[in-house]
Design a protein around this motif. Structure first.
Motif, mmCIF file in Angstrom:
data_model
loop_
_atom_site.group_PDB
_atom_site.id
_atom_site.type_symbol
_atom_site.label_atom_id
_atom_site.label_comp_id
_atom_site.label_asym_id
_atom_site.label_seq_id
_atom_site.Cartn_x
_atom_site.Cartn_y
_atom_site.Cartn_z
ATOM 1 N N GLY A 120 -8.094 -15.463 -6.632
ATOM 2 C CA GLY A 120 -7.306 -16.245 -7.573
ATOM 3 C C GLY A 120 -6.926 -15.520 -8.844
ATOM 4 N N LYS A 124 -4.826 -16.650 -12.410
ATOM 5 C CA LYS A 124 -5.540 -16.732 -13.676
ATOM 6 C C LYS A 124 -4.996 -15.743 -14.712
ATOM 7 C CE LYS A 124 -9.758 -17.559 -11.005
ATOM 8 N NZ LYS A 124 -11.026 -16.943 -10.582
ATOM 9 N N ASP A 512 -15.412 -13.756 -2.159
ATOM 10 C CA ASP A 512 -14.169 -14.410 -2.573
ATOM 11 C C ASP A 512 -14.118 -15.846 -2.064
ATOM 12 O OD1 ASP A 512 -13.020 -12.240 -3.969
ATOM 13 O OD2 ASP A 512 -12.391 -11.321 -2.086
ATOM 14 N N LEU A 515 -16.409 -17.904 -4.139
ATOM 15 C CA LEU A 515 -15.822 -18.177 -5.455
ATOM 16 C C LEU A 515 -14.758 -19.262 -5.348
ATOM 17 C CD1 LEU A 515 -15.565 -17.516 -8.438
ATOM 18 C CD2 LEU A 515 -13.957 -15.692 -7.839
ATOM 19 N N ALA A 516 -13.949 -19.220 -4.301
ATOM 20 C CA ALA A 516 -12.945 -20.263 -4.104
ATOM 21 C C ALA A 516 -13.608 -21.628 -3.965
ATOM 22 C CB ALA A 516 -12.101 -19.948 -2.861
ATOM 23 N N HIS A 517 -14.727 -21.665 -3.270
ATOM 24 C CA HIS A 517 -15.460 -22.923 -3.121
ATOM 25 C C HIS A 517 -15.967 -23.407 -4.472
ATOM 26 C CE1 HIS A 517 -19.276 -25.173 -2.450
ATOM 27 N NE2 HIS A 517 -18.550 -25.782 -1.538
ATOM 28 N N GLN A 518 -16.502 -22.492 -5.278
ATOM 29 C CA GLN A 518 -17.012 -22.864 -6.601
ATOM 30 C C GLN A 518 -15.892 -23.386 -7.497
ATOM 31 O OE1 GLN A 518 -18.900 -19.327 -8.026
ATOM 32 N NE2 GLN A 518 -20.637 -19.459 -6.614
ATOM 33 N N GLU A 519 -14.686 -22.871 -7.292
ATOM 34 C CA GLU A 519 -13.557 -23.275 -8.123
ATOM 35 C C GLU A 519 -12.784 -24.442 -7.502
ATOM 36 O OE1 GLU A 519 -11.645 -19.463 -8.576
ATOM 37 O OE2 GLU A 519 -12.772 -19.046 -10.411
ATOM 38 N N ASN A 520 -13.432 -25.086 -6.520
ATOM 39 C CA ASN A 520 -12.926 -26.328 -5.920
ATOM 40 C C ASN A 520 -11.714 -26.116 -5.024
ATOM 41 O OD1 ASN A 520 -13.638 -29.030 -5.634
ATOM 42 N ND2 ASN A 520 -11.928 -29.699 -6.949
ATOM 43 N N TRP A 530 -5.465 -19.400 -2.403
ATOM 44 C CA TRP A 530 -6.238 -18.923 -3.548
ATOM 45 C C TRP A 530 -6.782 -17.520 -3.300
ATOM 46 C CZ3 TRP A 530 -5.948 -20.629 -8.202
ATOM 47 C CH2 TRP A 530 -6.941 -20.368 -9.152
ATOM 48 N N THR A 531 -7.150 -17.232 -2.045
ATOM 49 C CA THR A 531 -7.745 -15.934 -1.723
ATOM 50 C C THR A 531 -6.748 -14.985 -1.059
ATOM 51 O OG1 THR A 531 -8.483 -16.655 0.468
ATOM 52 C CG2 THR A 531 -9.993 -17.014 -1.380
#
Length: 590
Positions: A120, A124, A512, A515-520, A530-531
């Protein structure tokens, strides 16, 4: 040259070619990838984002790594998969996506900056300040984007378009496709058999299977000869069916002269619009890998591809003859590769099997309940770390084959928004309901991947299609075949702190996805965007299911509950030149 015995290459017809200006020798029947591997060349390119060293991962059109530019001048063709580029005398190929020499890419500094390029980062980073977009961000992105480069010269070659009509279109010339075409051909139906390879046979050419006690290639040749003798059957090799459209229309590209130095009086490619009353999808299956730390070095590839290079092209992806080879697997299929390599005289370190009770099927060592947890080698694999019983040890190897299971090639069955369905027994998605009308999946594309299974399923699919067309289907005497053991466990990736690569072309790692999961970004469509996972020229053929499995672990849901993306045309990249069909120069029609 690291050639093995046997293979389906013609050693009486040597071919000379160049890669990055260095001359090499191959044989008729080679691909560019197999010829480079036979010459000890494992480093063939750089990854898109981090410019990491990359070699072949696969042996077919699913290849994400070995993208090269072919030919020179106005005929230069970037982003060609070396695994499907048919070798010819005088071929000129170059690696791409690097600054400076391939082995000293200056943009490899991106790998050191990887913490700033996480999932992402595009969204960002390039949002603020707004005034920077046109002046700084967009020019920088455009300069860095892409892989190969166009010549920017007018294309000197000719392209054509054509129309075909048939009762049955058979997509794929492997075991299921050949039986389906033969069944329909003997019934008197108008048949078109299309296969993307330059030789019929599919996986039968890449295995050590026996049909009726003889090499499978003998049976393939006998069926090809009979089909060629039937006036109602049209065989189209070097032809990729790339899309399913309305009213039974299929788009296909025939590479008429891509295997020649200069097309001469031939067109280079032809765009076919095939209108078929029924179609059999016998496109086979694609193997998936098992992500582990530093799993992207040249010399690490799919175990089925390792088997294919040994059996069909008589070579191994090692730096020098005598280097040991290892197999990392979660099922029986990896052991099949081990047996084939031993039969070819390769030096085998052993099979690292994630299953605790795994046993050898031959004379080789098994690391049962073990995992590969790391690798070494700056520009090519030299060592792997094996963790067994909580203890890690390093072993010298020249190549590692990874067998994580097989995914049916159901892409064309998705082109009318057909939704794949999860098959728990196969640990894979299979074609579901609601796909293109009149398209019947068969063989490995339908989850029937064993040789005997595929042969029988090809006959079944053709008989079903002929029955719908009110044509009598003859009984075909199928060759005697034995299905290899295929048990496997659901083992999707090796946990660890280092980067484990899932999508090789777009440099997407397990981290990655986390991280995508953490960022919903949890819906699969959000994960994809996103990835950038699965958004490259290979369309995620080797990575999508592995990524879904990682996301499923994070959400606590099953893989079918997590969902899957579906596919759209084209199945593999199609040049704009052939889509234009020759409408250029004075014939240009907007």
């Amino acid at each position: 040259m690291t050639r093995l015995t046997g293979g389906l290459i013609d050693r009486t017809r040597p071919l000379h070619f160049t890669f990055n200006g260095t001359g090499y020798k191959g044989f008729e029947g080679d691909t560019l990838a197999s010829a480079l591997l036979a010459n000890g060349v494992r480093l063939m390119g750089r990854s898109f984002k981090y410019h990491r060293p990359r070699g072949v991962l696969a042996a077919g059109s699913e290849e994400p790594n070995a993208l090269v530019s072919l030919r020179d001048g106005a005929r230069a063709e970037p982003n060609t998969r070396a695994t499907v580029a048919e070798l010819y005398d005088g071929l000129s190929a170059r690696s791409q996506n690097h600054v400076g020499p391939l082995h000293r890419d200056l943009l490899a500094v991106n790998d050191l900056l990887s913490p700033f390029f996480a999932a992402g980062f595009y969204y960002k980073t390039f949002m603020w300040p707004k005034s920077f977009w046109e002046k700084l961000y967009e020019p920088a992105i455009r300069k860095a984007a892409g892989l190969g480069e166009l010549s920017m010269l007018p294309d000197p070659d000719a392209y054509d378009r054509g129309f075909l009509h048939c009762d049955l279109l058979v997509i794929g010339g492997g075991a299921a496709g050949l039986v389906a075409a033969l069944t329909a051909g003997r019934a008197g139906a108008q048949v078109v058999l299309a296969d993307e390879d330059f030789r019929l046979g599919g996986r039968l050419l890449m295995e050590s299977d026996l049909l009726d006690g003889a090499p499978a290639s003998d049976w393939v040749e006998s069926v090809r000869a009979e089909l060629a003798s039937l006036p109602n059957v049209r065989i189209m090799t070097r032809t990729t069916v790339f899309g399913v459209f309305d009213h039974g229309t299929y788009g296909a590209v025939e590479r008429v002269a891509d295997h020649l130095p200069v097309p001469g009086d031939k067109v280079r490619q032809t765009l076919w619009r095939i209108t078929a009353k029924r179609a059999v999808l016998a496109a086979g299956a694609t193997e998936r890998h098992i992500p582990f730390a530093d799993n992207d070095r040249p010399g690490i590839l799919l175990a089925g591809a390792l088997r294919a290079y040994a059996n069909r092209w008589a070579t191994l992806p090692v730096a020098k003859a005598g280097d040991a080879v290892a197999i990392f697997t979660n099922g029986d299929d990896g052991h099949r590769t081990a047996l084939d390599l031993l039969a070819k005289g390769a030096k085998l370190l052993g099979v690292i099997d994630s299953r605790a009770g795994a046993r050898a099927l031959g004379d080789y060592r098994v690391f049962a309940g073990a995992q590969v947890t790391g690798s070494k080698g700056r520009l090519g694999l030299t060592q792997i770390e094996i963790t067994e019983g909580g203890k890690a040890s390093w072993h010298e190897v020249g190549a590692l084959g990874v067998a994580g299971g097989w995914n049916p090639n159901l892409h064309l069955a998705s082109h009318h928004r057909g939704r794949p369905e999860w098959d728990a027994s196969l640990l894979a998605f299979v074609p579901g309901q609601g796909g293109p009308q009149g398209l019947i999946p068969a063989g490995a594309a339908a989850g029937k991947g064993g040789t005997a299974q595929a042969l029988a399923d090809g006959a079944r699919a053709a008989q079903a299609a002929l029955a719908e067309l009110e044509l009598a289907a003859p009984q075909i005497a199928l060759p005697e075949a034995v299905d290899a053991p295929s048990a496997q466990e659901a083992f999707w990736h090796v946990p660890g702190k280092k980067r484990a690569w899932v999508d090789f072309q777009n440099d997407v790692t397990v981290k990655d996805i986390k991280l995508a999961h953490q960022e919903n970004m949890r819906p699969v469509e959000h994960l994809k965007r996103w990835t950038t996972l699965g958004m490259a020229t290979d369309q995620g053929k080797t990575s999508n299911v592995s990524a879904l499995a990682v996301m499923a672990e994070l959400t606590g849901n099953s893989i079918p509950e997590t969902g899957t993306t579906i596919f759209r045309p084209p199945y593999t990249p199609v040049s704009l030149g052939v889509l234009g069909g020759g409408d250029s120069g004075p014939h240009f029609r907007p």
